[in-house]
Motif scaffolding. Structure first.
Motif, PDB file in Angstrom:
ATOM      1  N   ARG A 187     -30.862  18.315  11.969  1.00 20.75           N
ATOM      2  CA  ARG A 187     -29.546  18.853  11.617  1.00 20.75           C
ATOM      3  C   ARG A 187     -29.571  19.275  10.156  1.00 20.75           C
ATOM      4  O   ARG A 187     -30.414  18.808   9.374  1.00 20.75           O
ATOM      5  N   PHE A 188     -28.648  20.152   9.788  1.00 25.14           N
ATOM      6  CA  PHE A 188     -28.503  20.569   8.412  1.00 25.14           C
ATOM      7  C   PHE A 188     -27.528  19.612   7.733  1.00 25.14           C
ATOM      8  O   PHE A 188     -26.305  19.707   7.925  1.00 25.14           O
ATOM      9  N   ALA A 189     -28.062  18.687   6.946  1.00 26.21           N
ATOM     10  CA  ALA A 189     -27.236  17.630   6.367  1.00 26.21           C
ATOM     11  C   ALA A 189     -26.268  18.154   5.315  1.00 26.21           C
ATOM     12  O   ALA A 189     -25.266  17.489   5.004  1.00 26.21           O
ATOM     13  N   ASN A 208     -26.620  33.352   8.100  1.00 24.06           N
ATOM     14  CA  ASN A 208     -25.342  33.152   7.421  1.00 24.06           C
ATOM     15  C   ASN A 208     -24.378  34.304   7.711  1.00 24.06           C
ATOM     16  O   ASN A 208     -24.494  35.387   7.139  1.00 24.06           O
ATOM     17  N   TRP A 209     -23.427  34.040   8.573  1.00 23.90           N
ATOM     18  CA  TRP A 209     -22.456  35.060   8.957  1.00 23.90           C
ATOM     19  C   TRP A 209     -21.459  35.361   7.844  1.00 23.90           C
ATOM     20  O   TRP A 209     -20.869  36.437   7.802  1.00 23.90           O
ATOM     21  N   SER A 210     -21.273  34.422   6.924  1.00 24.86           N
ATOM     22  CA  SER A 210     -20.253  34.572   5.900  1.00 24.86           C
ATOM     23  C   SER A 210     -20.787  35.179   4.607  1.00 24.86           C
ATOM     24  O   SER A 210     -20.360  36.262   4.197  1.00 24.86           O
ATOM     25  N   ASP A 211     -21.747  34.500   3.952  1.00 20.94           N
ATOM     26  CA  ASP A 211     -22.214  35.007   2.659  1.00 20.94           C
ATOM     27  C   ASP A 211     -23.433  35.921   2.770  1.00 20.94           C
ATOM     28  O   ASP A 211     -23.874  36.490   1.768  1.00 20.94           O
ATOM     29  N   LEU A 212     -23.997  36.077   3.997  1.00 20.01           N
ATOM     30  CA  LEU A 212     -25.116  36.993   4.266  1.00 20.01           C
ATOM     31  C   LEU A 212     -26.383  36.635   3.486  1.00 20.01           C
ATOM     32  O   LEU A 212     -27.250  37.486   3.282  1.00 20.01           O
ATOM     33  N   ASN A 213     -26.507  35.375   3.078  1.00 20.69           N
ATOM     34  CA  ASN A 213     -27.758  34.862   2.535  1.00 20.69           C
ATOM     35  C   ASN A 213     -28.522  34.149   3.644  1.00 20.69           C
ATOM     36  O   ASN A 213     -28.071  34.109   4.794  1.00 20.69           O
ATOM     37  N   THR A 214     -29.659  33.559   3.308  1.00 24.71           N
ATOM     38  CA  THR A 214     -30.345  32.669   4.236  1.00 24.71           C
ATOM     39  C   THR A 214     -30.866  31.480   3.448  1.00 24.71           C
ATOM     40  O   THR A 214     -31.349  31.641   2.323  1.00 24.71           O
ATOM     41  N   ARG A 215     -30.728  30.289   4.009  1.00 16.54           N
ATOM     42  CA  ARG A 215     -31.212  29.074   3.367  1.00 16.54           C
ATOM     43  C   ARG A 215     -32.520  28.627   4.034  1.00 16.54           C
ATOM     44  O   ARG A 215     -32.669  28.755   5.251  1.00 16.54           O
ATOM     45  N   LEU A 216     -33.407  28.059   3.232  1.00 19.21           N
ATOM     46  CA  LEU A 216     -34.681  27.553   3.727  1.00 19.21           C
ATOM     47  C   LEU A 216     -34.632  26.040   3.847  1.00 19.21           C
ATOM     48  O   LEU A 216     -34.261  25.340   2.900  1.00 19.21           O
ATOM     49  N   TYR A 217     -35.028  25.538   5.030  1.00 23.37           N
ATOM     50  CA  TYR A 217     -35.185  24.112   5.281  1.00 23.37           C
ATOM     51  C   TYR A 217     -36.621  23.862   5.746  1.00 23.37           C
ATOM     52  O   TYR A 217     -37.232  24.731   6.380  1.00 23.37           O
ATOM     53  N   ARG A 218     -37.131  22.665   5.464  1.00 21.22           N
ATOM     54  CA  ARG A 218     -38.485  22.306   5.877  1.00 21.22           C
ATOM     55  C   ARG A 218     -38.435  21.105   6.819  1.00 21.22           C
ATOM     56  O   ARG A 218     -37.860  20.069   6.484  1.00 21.22           O
ATOM     57  N   ARG A 220     -34.978  11.571  14.585  1.00 15.44           N
ATOM     58  CA  ARG A 220     -34.211  12.729  14.130  1.00 15.44           C
ATOM     59  C   ARG A 220     -34.380  12.930  12.623  1.00 15.44           C
ATOM     60  O   ARG A 220     -34.557  11.971  11.875  1.00 15.44           O
ATOM     61  N   GLN A 221     -34.287  14.193  12.197  1.00 10.87           N
ATOM     62  CA  GLN A 221     -34.448  14.509  10.783  1.00 10.87           C
ATOM     63  C   GLN A 221     -33.184  15.192  10.247  1.00 10.87           C
ATOM     64  O   GLN A 221     -32.727  16.190  10.823  1.00 10.87           O
ATOM     65  N   ALA A 222     -32.655  14.644   9.173  1.00 12.76           N
ATOM     66  CA  ALA A 222     -31.534  15.256   8.469  1.00 12.76           C
ATOM     67  C   ALA A 222     -32.108  16.063   7.304  1.00 12.76           C
ATOM     68  O   ALA A 222     -32.740  15.503   6.408  1.00 12.76           O
ATOM     69  N   LEU A 223     -31.911  17.375   7.325  1.00 10.02           N
ATOM     70  CA  LEU A 223     -32.573  18.268   6.382  1.00 10.02           C
ATOM     71  C   LEU A 223     -31.600  18.783   5.323  1.00 10.02           C
ATOM     72  O   LEU A 223     -30.423  19.013   5.601  1.00 10.02           O
ATOM     73  N   PHE A 224     -32.129  18.978   4.122  1.00  5.88           N
ATOM     74  CA  PHE A 224     -31.380  19.578   3.028  1.00  5.88           C
ATOM     75  C   PHE A 224     -32.085  20.852   2.596  1.00  5.88           C
ATOM     76  O   PHE A 224     -33.311  20.887   2.490  1.00  5.88           O
ATOM     77  N   SER A 225     -31.316  21.887   2.351  1.00  4.67           N
ATOM     78  CA  SER A 225     -31.914  23.164   1.969  1.00  4.67           C
ATOM     79  C   SER A 225     -32.495  23.076   0.563  1.00  4.67           C
ATOM     80  O   SER A 225     -31.973  22.372  -0.308  1.00  4.67           O
TER      81      SER A 225
END
Length: 296
Positions: free
Chosen positions: A141-143, A174-184, A192-197
């Protein structure tokens, strides 16, 4: 879910209701032409992921199909279908390949209410002539995901992933700000893994696929613009140095012809893509010749 319809109709409705201005301009770049290698069968008209391994291309449908992947010849012909045991197909969006495994990502989150997303790992050694294959489940999940206020107007969607130097890189849509975040994502971690960008990139569009070429150390991000009338496909090319994307040297390219381009993979120095069937055309397998381009 038909994301092209959402990308076209929902922005139009929003503009009519709010009087918003057009989406921000995307920088011009060298045009990349996709050569049609073959039409895709109706059974995979919603192709949404693409990878190469075991001397063949592999794809899967977006939604409305069971937990199945399809082996493709280089002309787009389906030569095998394989069902993943112990897997569920909610909103499959992406594939990634390592030397030992094929990964299938159930991570679509257009509405924004989804917290946990799934990845199914398949061993290449298990992908023989049979019709079923065992799979291993990973969940993440995206924490740091922000609160969702409306469908298609949030930044927690995910449709792009790739294997890079022993890690799985995930990119948000990203539908709102039109950026993209990278998670590893650690493909070997238990539970389960809680991920931070770690980084955010101003791609100025909706990222729908990714792939990394280890030989040239180049990351390709496939996406399309969020526009009033018709989304326009594009590709960002980024060098990767010491397992870090170098955005300052990123190159932008428009993609032609138009269409709902959903998936991308590197193979022998070229980019291969699949296009989903939509109002903009039939589903097909295509190729962008990069290997003879001195720029890369």
């Amino acid at each position: 879910m038909n994301r092209l319809r959402a990308a076209v109709l929902l922005p139009v409705l929003g503009l009519l209701l709010s009087g918003c201005a057009a989406s921000r301009a995307v920088p011009a770049g060298e045009l990349l032409n996709v050569e049609q290698m073959g039409l895709l069968d109706a059974s995979i008209s919603e192709t949404s992921g693409l990878a190469f391994g075991r001397d063949a291309f592999w794809t899967h449908n977006d939604s409305g199909d069971g937990p199945s992947i399809y082996r493709l010849a280089s002309n787009g012909e389906v030569v095998q279908s394989v069902e993943l045991r112990d897997a569920v197909s909610l909103d499959w969006e992406e594939m990634a390949a390592s030397d030992s495994n094929l990964y299938v990502f159930d991570c679509g989150n257009n509405i924004g209410h989804r917290e946990w997303m799934q990845v199914y790992a398949l061993s290449w050694s298990d992908l023989g002539p049979g019709q079923q294959v065992p799979s291993r489940l990973l969940e993440f999940r995206f924490a740091d995901a922000e609160r969702v206020h409306a469908a298609y107007e949030h930044d927690n969607d995910c449709e792009a992933a790739t294997w890079v130097d022993g890690e799985i890189w995930l990119f948000t849509k990203n539908w709102s700000d039109l950026n993209t975040r990278l998670y590893r994502l650690d493909p070997n971690a238990e539970g389960r893994q809680a991920l931070f960008s770690e980084q955010s990139f101003p791609v100025n569009g909706l990222i729908t696929a990714a792939d990394y070429d280890q030989q040239t150390e180049t990351l390709a991000l496939l996406g399309y613009t969020k526009s009033r009338l018709s989304p326009r496909p594009f590709i960002w090319m980024l060098p990767v140095e010491s397992s870090e994307p170098v955005w300052s040297d990123a190159r932008f390219h428009w993609v032609s012809p138009a269409g709902q381009w959903e998936a991308i993979t590197w193979h022998q120095g070229d980019l291969w893509l699949t296009r989903e069937s939509s109002l903009l055309g039939q589903a097909w397998l295509g190729r962008i010749r990069i290997s003879g381009n001195d720029s890369y």
